[in-house]
Motif scaffolding. Structure first.
Motif, PDB file in Angstrom:
ATOM      1  N   GLU A  35      36.916  65.925  67.140  1.00 57.09           N
ATOM      2  CA  GLU A  35      38.120  66.587  66.639  1.00 57.09           C
ATOM      3  C   GLU A  35      39.121  65.556  66.140  1.00 57.09           C
ATOM      4  N   VAL A  36      39.252  64.455  66.868  1.00 55.85           N
ATOM      5  CA  VAL A  36      40.172  63.389  66.467  1.00 55.85           C
ATOM      6  C   VAL A  36      39.734  62.809  65.125  1.00 55.85           C
ATOM      7  N   LYS A  37      38.435  62.576  64.972  1.00 58.40           N
ATOM      8  CA  LYS A  37      37.920  62.028  63.719  1.00 58.40           C
ATOM      9  C   LYS A  37      38.163  62.990  62.554  1.00 58.40           C
ATOM     10  N   SER A  38      37.997  64.273  62.795  1.00 57.08           N
ATOM     11  CA  SER A  38      38.236  65.269  61.765  1.00 57.08           C
ATOM     12  C   SER A  38      39.720  65.323  61.386  1.00 57.08           C
ATOM     13  N   ILE A  39      40.606  65.231  62.377  1.00 51.19           N
ATOM     14  CA  ILE A  39      42.049  65.236  62.112  1.00 51.19           C
ATOM     15  C   ILE A  39      42.449  63.997  61.324  1.00 51.19           C
ATOM     16  N   ARG A  40      41.849  62.854  61.637  1.00 48.24           N
ATOM     17  CA  ARG A  40      42.148  61.628  60.883  1.00 48.24           C
ATOM     18  C   ARG A  40      41.802  61.783  59.402  1.00 48.24           C
ATOM     19  N   GLN A  41      40.830  62.639  59.098  1.00 48.28           N
ATOM     20  CA  GLN A  41      40.483  62.920  57.706  1.00 48.28           C
ATOM     21  C   GLN A  41      41.377  64.016  57.103  1.00 48.28           C
ATOM     22  N   GLY A  42      42.262  64.584  57.918  1.00 51.43           N
ATOM     23  CA  GLY A  42      43.209  65.590  57.434  1.00 51.43           C
ATOM     24  C   GLY A  42      42.712  67.014  57.481  1.00 51.43           C
ATOM     25  N   HIS A  43      41.660  67.300  58.228  1.00 51.80           N
ATOM     26  CA  HIS A  43      41.084  68.647  58.299  1.00 51.80           C
ATOM     27  C   HIS A  43      41.662  69.423  59.479  1.00 51.80           C
ATOM     28  N   TYR A 112      51.165  65.776  63.851  1.00 55.95           N
ATOM     29  CA  TYR A 112      51.381  64.472  63.237  1.00 55.95           C
ATOM     30  C   TYR A 112      50.871  63.356  64.138  1.00 55.95           C
ATOM     31  N   PHE A 113      50.689  62.186  63.537  1.00 60.16           N
ATOM     32  CA  PHE A 113      50.362  60.982  64.296  1.00 60.16           C
ATOM     33  C   PHE A 113      51.662  60.317  64.713  1.00 60.16           C
ATOM     34  N   LYS A 114      51.732  59.898  65.956  1.00 61.73           N
ATOM     35  CA  LYS A 114      52.842  59.071  66.433  1.00 61.73           C
ATOM     36  C   LYS A 114      52.186  57.826  66.993  1.00 61.73           C
ATOM     37  N   GLY A 115      52.179  56.776  66.193  1.00 61.18           N
ATOM     38  CA  GLY A 115      51.383  55.611  66.534  1.00 61.18           C
ATOM     39  C   GLY A 115      49.928  55.999  66.373  1.00 61.18           C
ATOM     40  N   SER A 116      49.136  55.843  67.428  1.00 66.76           N
ATOM     41  CA  SER A 116      47.726  56.244  67.355  1.00 66.76           C
ATOM     42  C   SER A 116      47.479  57.596  68.016  1.00 66.76           C
ATOM     43  N   ARG A 117      48.515  58.202  68.565  1.00 65.20           N
ATOM     44  CA  ARG A 117      48.373  59.478  69.263  1.00 65.20           C
ATOM     45  C   ARG A 117      48.642  60.658  68.329  1.00 65.20           C
ATOM     46  N   ILE A 118      47.999  61.783  68.622  1.00 66.90           N
ATOM     47  CA  ILE A 118      48.216  63.002  67.852  1.00 66.90           C
ATOM     48  C   ILE A 118      49.156  63.894  68.645  1.00 66.90           C
ATOM     49  N   LYS A 119      50.251  64.289  68.015  1.00 67.85           N
ATOM     50  CA  LYS A 119      51.268  65.105  68.670  1.00 67.85           C
ATOM     51  C   LYS A 119      51.454  66.419  67.922  1.00 67.85           C
ATOM     52  N   VAL A 120      51.958  67.423  68.641  1.00 68.61           N
ATOM     53  CA  VAL A 120      52.278  68.720  68.054  1.00 68.61           C
ATOM     54  C   VAL A 120      53.754  68.968  68.331  1.00 68.61           C
ATOM     55  N   GLU A 121      54.504  69.288  67.288  1.00 73.06           N
ATOM     56  CA  GLU A 121      55.901  69.665  67.482  1.00 73.06           C
ATOM     57  C   GLU A 121      55.934  71.174  67.634  1.00 73.06           C
TER      58      GLU A 121
END
Length: 155
Positions: A35-43, A112-121
């Motif tokens: 899932e992280v890899k997919s998010i890094r590609q913007g999916h 969004y990415f905050k540094g290397s972490r994925i966050k949700v607002e």
């Protein structure tokens, strides 16, 4: 400590049209590797997503779509699976108290990415009535007309 940049992945434009926001919170999200890899590609999409707090006091996001990673084969998970959001216990208690009031709900605004972490607002929101939506549209149209007029005069 250096200031960490925010790189936007997904935005929920529909939420801005449908809700008034009282408070905003930043939450981590529990993901697996593909899932992280997919998010890094913007999916990633949170258009139809919503948030609930279950009876165990866990905050969960429903309807968040993360496309399967194309090289993930058997490690891919369901794209629409329920994912746990990571918040401090005192924030969760505060949210539970507010949600029990009539008309309040939790809405994801952006991923969004905050540094290397994925966050949700996420936001504590109250639904807009139809006339509120019409007022917002009228204000936006007036602002656009004024900007267009100003642009024409300055040419």
């Amino acid at each position: 400590m250096s200031s960490e940049t925010r790189k936007l992945i997904a935005n929920n434009k529909k939420a801005w049209h449908d809700y008034f926001f009282e408070e905003k919170f930043e939450a981590g999200i529990e993901l697996v590797g593909t899932e992280v890899k997919s998010i890094r590609q913007g999916h990633c999409s949170i258009k139809e997503a919503f948030i609930r707090i279950d009876k165990n006091g866990e905050v969960q996001i429903y309807g968040m779509h993360i496309s399967p990673y194309e090289k993930g084969n058997i490690f891919n998970r369901d794209p629409l699976r329920v994912r746990k959001l990571l918040l401090h216990r005192h924030e969760i208690r505060r949210l539970i108290g507010k949600i029990e009031q009539k008309g309040y709900t939790l809405v994801p605004l952006q991923v969004y990415f905050k540094g290397s972490r994925i966050k949700v607002e996420i936001a504590l929101a109250k639904g807009k009535k139809l006339y509120d939506k019409r007022q917002d549209i009228a204000k936006r149209d007036q602002r656009r007309a004024a900007e267009r007029e100003f642009k024409v005069k300055n040419l």
